[in-house]
Design a protein around this motif. Structure first.
Motif, PDB file in Angstrom:
ATOM      1  N   ASP A   1       8.362  46.931  85.309  1.00  0.00           N
ATOM      2  CA  ASP A   1       9.787  46.991  84.967  1.00  0.00           C
ATOM      3  C   ASP A   1      10.050  48.129  83.985  1.00  0.00           C
ATOM      4  O   ASP A   1      11.051  48.846  84.089  1.00  0.00           O
TER       5      ASP A   1
ATOM      6  N   LYS B   1      10.568  51.319  85.678  1.00  0.00           N
ATOM      7  CA  LYS B   1      11.790  51.385  86.480  1.00  0.00           C
ATOM      8  C   LYS B   1      12.996  51.765  85.626  1.00  0.00           C
ATOM      9  O   LYS B   1      13.856  52.525  86.045  1.00  0.00           O
TER      10      LYS B   1
ATOM     11  N   LEU C   1      12.312  56.497  92.925  1.00  0.00           N
ATOM     12  CA  LEU C   1      11.038  55.749  93.062  1.00  0.00           C
ATOM     13  C   LEU C   1      10.708  55.505  94.525  1.00  0.00           C
ATOM     14  O   LEU C   1      11.591  55.434  95.351  1.00  0.00           O
TER      15      LEU C   1
ATOM     16  N   SER D   1       8.210  60.134  90.643  1.00  0.00           N
ATOM     17  CA  SER D   1       7.930  59.292  89.476  1.00  0.00           C
ATOM     18  C   SER D   1       6.704  59.769  88.704  1.00  0.00           C
ATOM     19  O   SER D   1       6.367  59.206  87.667  1.00  0.00           O
TER      20      SER D   1
END
Lengths: 296, 296, 296, 296, 296, 296
Positions: free
Chosen positions: E283, E286, E296, F235
Motif C-alpha cells: 500500500d 501505491k 503501476l 514504478s
C-alpha cells in the motif's frame, strides 16, 4: 572396414535407461573414446620409436583395436534404443511420450535414438581424457592404470542389467580390455623387470565370473593380440609372448585383424524423421551401380 | 597403417606459437577431430542404410580419410615443437626457459612437445562437437556447413605463418577438405535436386590462391575420393562422379586408400625425459625378433 | 595452523608468466588440488577401514600433508606476482599497462595478483580430477600413477625458470611428492607382494639432479612420513618402514606435523584496491584485543 | 583429525536419489566445496594481513570449519548410498539392477556408492566457484552473499526429504552456516559501520522453523565461533562478540576445535569390489603394530 | 516491452519433467539462446554493412525476434513448474518431497521452479554456441543450418508431451522458426542465386502436421517478417518478398513489432521462499506512485 | 534500435591484446553478458510481481539497459581489432603473420577480428553465471554484489590500457554500472530498511578518479535511470528517487531510452574474407528499395 568384432543379439526389450548407462563405456572418463584417443595420440607422439619399436608397436596395435570398441559399444546402445518409442508419422499422437521421464534426452533430441560420445550422465567426452606425456615408462604405467579403471567400470555396468545385448557386449569388452591390461603390464615388465602382471586382476574379481565371457575365452580371445596390419607393428610380438598370467594359456600375436561379422542394420524411426528421405528412389541408384560396376 | 598421407618438410625453425595455432585445425570446433568423429558416429548411427546406401558409403569413405587428417595435423605440430627447447639431461640449466612466455604450456608440461586434442587456445576438444541427428538431409546439410567452416579456419591459419611445414600441411587439408565440401554438396544434390555445388567455394577465395595446393591438384587430389576399403563403400561412386564444380575436371572414386609416405621419426628430447628408458637394450629385442621372424 | 612447510625466498624479480606456469602445479590435472582432493575423498569414502586400517592411515596422512602443498604453491605464485605492476592510487596512469601481454589476465582481474585454483592455461580445476573408485588395489594404483604424473609435471616446470622462489618451492614438492610416490608403491607392495618400488623413479631422472633438493634430503624430508595427528593414523607406520628404494636410508614415521615457518606477509597493492580499507583504524582493535586478552 | 562434527543417524532406507540431491550441498555452486575453497584461497591471498588481522582471522577460522563440512555432507551421502544395491560376489545376478533408473550413475560407476565433488545434477565442482578478488570489502560482501545463497540451497534440500540422516546433517549445516552468515555480516559492519546484520535471515525463514536445529541451538552452536587452533586466529574474537541478531544470545569465540564424534564405519560392498583385498590378512599387521607400539 | 508474443494456456497439470525437456529449446545447442546470441553477435560484428545492408537488416530483424523467443520458452517452463510442489510455509512437512526423483533439480534448488539457461540435461548454455565467422555467405549458411537443426529439436520435443502449454508454445516456435529458415534460405538465394529454399522443409515433415500451428498460419505468422523497429532494418524487405516456398502465400515485411499479450503473472511459492518479502507493505508504494504520477 | 549509447573514438592503434583484455567485460563471470542475462531471467522468473512491482520494474529497466552494454563492449573490441592485420586478397603473403604471438587467436580464426561471448582468457561465457534464485531479498543482494564485482573488474581493465577507445568505453560502463550498484542498494534499502547505499563505493575508489567519467557525470548519466519503455516499468521510480549517495545529486527516472549515436561502420577485412561477397551488386537492391519505398 564395415564389420563388427562380435555378433550382438537383439535386446529382449528396448531400454533407454540401460542404453544411457552403457554410454559410460563409450564416452566416460574410462570409456573406449579415452582408450582409443590416448593410444592414438601416444602413437603419433612417440619419440625414439626406432629405438623402442616393440613398445610403439604394442601401443599401435591396441589403438587399432579400440576403434572397433567404440563401434561395438555404439551399436549396443543403438540396439537398445531402437524401437523404444512409438513408430509412425503423426507427431500429434505424442509418439515420444514417456521420454521426458527417461535419463538421457539427448538420445531422442540430439540424435535419432543412437549413440553419442558422452558418458552415463550425458556429459560429453573431452580431449582432457587423453594422456600422452611422452615418457615411455609413465605412459605405460598410465595405460595399465587406465585399462584397470576401465575394467572396473565395465564390471559395474555389467551388473546393472540383465539384457543380453548389453551383457554380450560388455563381456566381449571385459575379455579384450583384459588382454590390454595384460599387454601393458607385460610392456612395463619388459621395460623395467618389475613383475607388474602379478597385480592382475584389478579389481580382484576374475573375468571368469561373468558367464558370457566363457565362449570368448574358449576362442582364445583373451590371449590373441591383433596388429591390425599385415606388415606394420609386428614387433608387438616381442612383448606379447609367453603365457597368460591368469590361466597360463599361450599368448599369441596375430598379424592382421579379426574377421568380424556384418554390422547390424538399424531400422528406421519415422517419428524421429530418421532417416527421412522417404521419396528417395533407390531403384535409380541400383541401375547406375550396375552400369558402373559398383558393388552395393 | 603406419603411413602419412603426405610428406612434410622439416620446419625452418621450431616454433611453439605456430604449433599452438595449428592446434585449431586438430582440436578446434571445426578441426579434424570434429570431422572425424562426426562422420564416424553418423556411420554407426545410420538408419535405413540399405535403402540409402550411397549416402552411407560417402560418409564412411570420408570418415575413413579423417583419421589420416588428425594424424597429419599432429605430425606438423610435432615437427614444429621438436627441438624448440635446449636438449640435455641437466634440469638445473633451465632447458625450458623461455617457455613460460609461449602461448601453450600444455605442449611442454602435459606432453613432450607434441600434439594433444585441443584448440588454438588450449581448450580440449569436446564430444559436443559431434553432430549426428539422424535425419539424412539435415546431417548432410550439417556436414556441408562443417566442411565450409573448417575451410575458413584452414585459410586463416594458413595466413598466420610462413613456415613450410605448416603451409604444406594446411594446403593438403585445403585440397582434401575442399573435396569433402564438394562431396557433401553433391550428396545433397543427389538427394534433393538442389544445386548446392554452386555455393562452392565458401568462403569465396579459391584454393588456387594458395600456391602449395597446386602440386596436390596436379596430382588430382581434389577430385579423387578414396573409399579406404577394397570392397566396402563402393557405392560412394554413385554420388561421386561427373565433374568438379570449380575446374570441371572429372571426379574419380578410388577403391582403397592412397599409398602414403613413411611417418617421420621424432627425435628424442631428453630434457623432457622423452622417451626416457635410456638403459633399455635394443639389441636384445633385435635378436629375439630375428628368432621369431618378426619384421622390425 | 598458520604456518608454511618451508621458507620461500623473495623472487629476484616479479614474473607474471612464471607465476602463470606454476599454476599447473596448483590447479592442473596433476596439481596439488588433485592430490589433496583425491586423498581427501578416498579417506571419506573408505569402506572396510577397520579391516584395512594401515592403508586408510597412509591415505589420511598424505591427505593431511597436501593441504600444506596447495598453500605453498599459492604462496610461491603470490610472491612472484607481488610488485609486478606499478604501485599507486591513480588509475589514469595505467598502472597495469603491459599486463595485456601477459599470459594469465585472471591474476590481475579476478584476483589481486594472487593464486587461483586453475592450471597453467588458466583453466579452472575440476572435481572430475578426483579418483575415488572404492577398490583399494585400484585406488592405490591410481595414486601411485598420479604421483608419478605429478612428479613429471614438477620436473618440467622446474626446468622453465631460474627464479629461486619457484625452484625452492618445486624442489620441496619434488622431495615430498617423491615420498608420496614411495608410500603408495609400498602400500601396493604390502597389499599384493609385487615390488612396485622398483618402478621408482618414474620418470627416470632422480630428484638428486635438482640441486635445491639436497638440503631437504639432508634433513631427511624424503624419508619422514608425517601423520598430521598425534593419535590418529599411526598405523601408517606399518606400511611406512624399512628403507628408501633409492638411497637405502631408513624410513621414519612421525606422529604429528612438521613445525613449519611463518607465512610470508603479502604487501598491499593499492592500484588493485587490495586490500583497500585504507581508513580502517587498526589502533582501535589493538586496544580491544588487549582488553579481551586476545593474541594478535 | 579423524572425527566428524556431529553424529549422523543411520538412514531409515538407503536412497540413491536423496543422496544425489545432497550432492548439491557438497559440490554445487553454493556447496561446501565452494565455501571451503573460497575462504582457503582468500586466506592464502590476503594482502595487508597485519593491518587487518581480525578480518584475516575470521576468514581463517571459518575456512578451518568448512573442511568438516565437506566431510559431513560426504558421510551423509555415503550412509544414504550404503546398502542400496544387492550385496554379494556374483555379478551374474545383476546386483546393481534398478540403478539405471536412478539419477546419478556416477555413485555406482565412478565410486563405490560414495560421494564425489559434484552437484545434484552430477556436474563436477569447478575452481571457477572460488572468489578471491583481493579487495577486503568486496570479498566480505561476496562471502556474506555466498553464505545466504548456500543457506537458501540448504533450506530447499531439507524440504526434499524426510530421511533423518539427511535432515540431521542439513540442520547442522543450517546452524553453522547461519553462524557464518552472521560472522561475515559482522565483519562488514566492523569495517564499514553499515548494519548488515539486519539483513538476516535471508531468505526470510528462520532456522528455528527446522525442528532438528533446536538441539544444536540449545548447545549454543549458533553462537560459538571456533578458531580451529589454540594460538592462531584469536583476533576473530574482536569481530565475533556482542549478541546474535536473531535471538540476542551472547556470541562466543572458542580457541580450538569442537571435540567431534567418531567417523562412521562404512560397510563393505562386495558387489562393487569395494574395498576388495579379501585375502588380505589383517592379523599380520596387528602383530606388527603391537611390536612397533602403534595404536590401531 | 512487457509483453509475450503469444497467449499460453495454463497446463493441465504441472510437470517438472516436461519442463525439464523444454529446456532444450531454451538453452540447448540449438535452443533460442543460441539463435538469439548468434544473430546478435553477427549484427555487432557485421563488416561492410552499408554495402550489404539488406543482409544486415534481415539478421537484425530476426535477432530482434529471438528475445521474445527466450521469453516465451521460459514462460512455458515456468507455467509447467508452478504448483508442482506442496505450497506452504512449514519446511518440516517436506513440501518438495518427490523432487529428488525428478530429472532437473536445478529448477528447485538454483531457482524457484523457474527457467534457467540450460538444456534438457541441465547443462548450461555456452557462448561456444555462437557462430559469427564474418564471411557473409558462411554465416548465412550457418544460420540456415542452425534454424533447420532447431526445427528438428522442436519437432521432437513436441512429440514428447500432450500438455497444451508445451504444445502451444512449441507450435508457435515451429511457425516462427520456420519463417527464419525461409528467411536465411532466401538471403542465401539473393546472394548466390542458388535456390536454397527448395531444401525446405528440413526435416521433411511439414509444420502443417502439427495441429496447433494452424491458427498461427491462418493469421499469417509464417509469412510476416517483423523488423522490431519503425525506422531501422527496413531493407530486410528486399530479401523478404515474393512467396512462401511451401504454400505460395505472399511474404510480407512489417515495420515494427507484433502487439503481443500480457505476460502471465506467476503465483508465489512460499515453500521456496519465493518471492518472500511477506511483510512488505505494498500500500505504501501505491500511495507514492499516485503522488509521483507513476503508472503501476 | 540500431544505435549505441555512446560515441567511441577510433583507437590510436589497433591492439589485439587490449581487445583480448576487454573481453573480460563482455563474457567474463562479471561481464555484461552475466548482468544482462541475470536480470533478464530474473524478470522472466519473478513471482508475485503485482505485489512487488517496483522491484520488478527496477530489474526490468536495468535488464533493458544491459543489452546496450554488450553492444558497446563488442564495438570497442571490434574497433581495436579492425586493421590489426595486413589488408589484402593474397593469402601467400601471410597477412596474419604475428597473430600466433597474440593472446586470443579466436578473434582471428572463429571470427573476423570481432567480439565473441568469451572472457579475457578466451573461455566462453556460460549460463552458469546467471543467478535467479527467486527469493527477492537474495536476488537483490546478489545483484548488488554482482555489480560491485563488475565494477572492480572494470577498474582493473581500465588500468591496463591507455587507448582512448577502451578508456572511453570502460568509463561509460563505470558510470552506468555505478548507477546499477546504487539502484540495487536502494532496492534493498526499500525492502529491508538497512542502509546498504553506505557500502558504496566498493571497491573504495570513486569513479571520479577516472578522468573520462567526468563528462558523463556532468551529463547526469550517473543519476538517470532509464526504463527503456514509455509505459512499462514506471514504478522503478518509486525506488529510484532521492539523492545520489556519493555526490548528493538528485536521482531521476526517465521513461524511455536514451537517444544514442549511430553504430560505427566496420571496415572490410578482405584477408579474412570478411564480409566477402565482393561480386554482389548493391546497385540492384538500391533500385528495388526505391520502388518498394524502403529506407536504406
Amino acid at each position: 572396414m564395415d564389420r563388427l568384432p562380435v555378433d550382438l543379439p537383439t535386446p529382449n526389450n528396448p531400454s533407454p535407461n540401460d542404453a544411457a548407462a552403457l554410454q559410460e563405456l563409450l564416452g566416460g572418463k574410462f570409456g573406449e573414446m579415452s582408450t582409443l584417443m590416448t593410444y592414438t595420440y601416444q602413437s603419433f607422439n612417440f619419440r625414439g620409436k626406432k629405438r623402442l619399436k616393440p613398445f610403439y608397436d604394442v601401443i599401435c596395435s591396441i589403438a587399432g583395436e579400440e576403434y572397433g570398441h567404440i563401434e561395438i559399444v555404439s551399436h549396443a546402445i543403438n540396439l537398445l534404443l531402437t524401437g523404444s518409442t512409438k513408430r509412425g508419422h503423426d507427431p500429434s499422437v505424442a509418439p515420444l511420450s514417456g521420454i521426458t521421464d527417461m535419463r538421457n534426452t539427448r538420445h531422442f533430441i540430439a540424435s535419432a535414438q543412437t549413440a553419442l560420445p558422452m558418458d552415463s550422465m550425458g556429459q560429453f567426452w573431452s580431449g582432457e581424457n587423453v594422456f600422452s606425456g611422452g615418457n615411455l615408462k609413465l605412459d605405460l604405467l598410465h595405460n595399465f592404470f587406465l585399462e584397470c579403471g576401465a575394467r572396473s567400470n565395465k564390471m559395474r555396468v555389467y551388473e546393472m542389467t540383465t539384457d543380453p545385448t548389453a551383457r554380450e557386449m560388455v563381456s566381449y569388452l571385459l575379455v579384450r580390455g583384459g588382454l590390454h591390461v595384460v599387454a601393458y603390464a607385460k610392456a612395463l615388465e619388459y621395460l623395467t623387470g618389475v613383475n607388474v602382471t602379478k597385480l592382475i586382476p584389478t579389481p580382484e574379481l576374475s573375468n571368469k565370473a561373468f558367464p558370457e565371457t566363457r565362449k570368448f575365452e574358449e576362442n582364445g580371445l583373451h590371449r590373441k593380440l591383433y596388429t591390425f596390419s599385415q606388415d606394420d607393428y609386428q614387433s608387438a610380438g616381442i612383448i606379447w609372448n609367453g603365457t597368460h598370467p591368469e590361466d597360463g594359456s599361450p599368448l599369441e600375436v596375430v598379424f592382421g585383424a579379426p574377421e568380424g561379422v556384418p554390422v547390424p542394420e538399424l531400422e528406421e524411426e519415422p517419428q524421429l524423421n530418421s532417416p527421412g528421405a522417404e521419396d528417395f528412389d533407390m531403384d535409380m541408384y541400383k541401375d547406375i551401380a550396375k552400369k558402373l560396376g559398383i558393388k552395393l
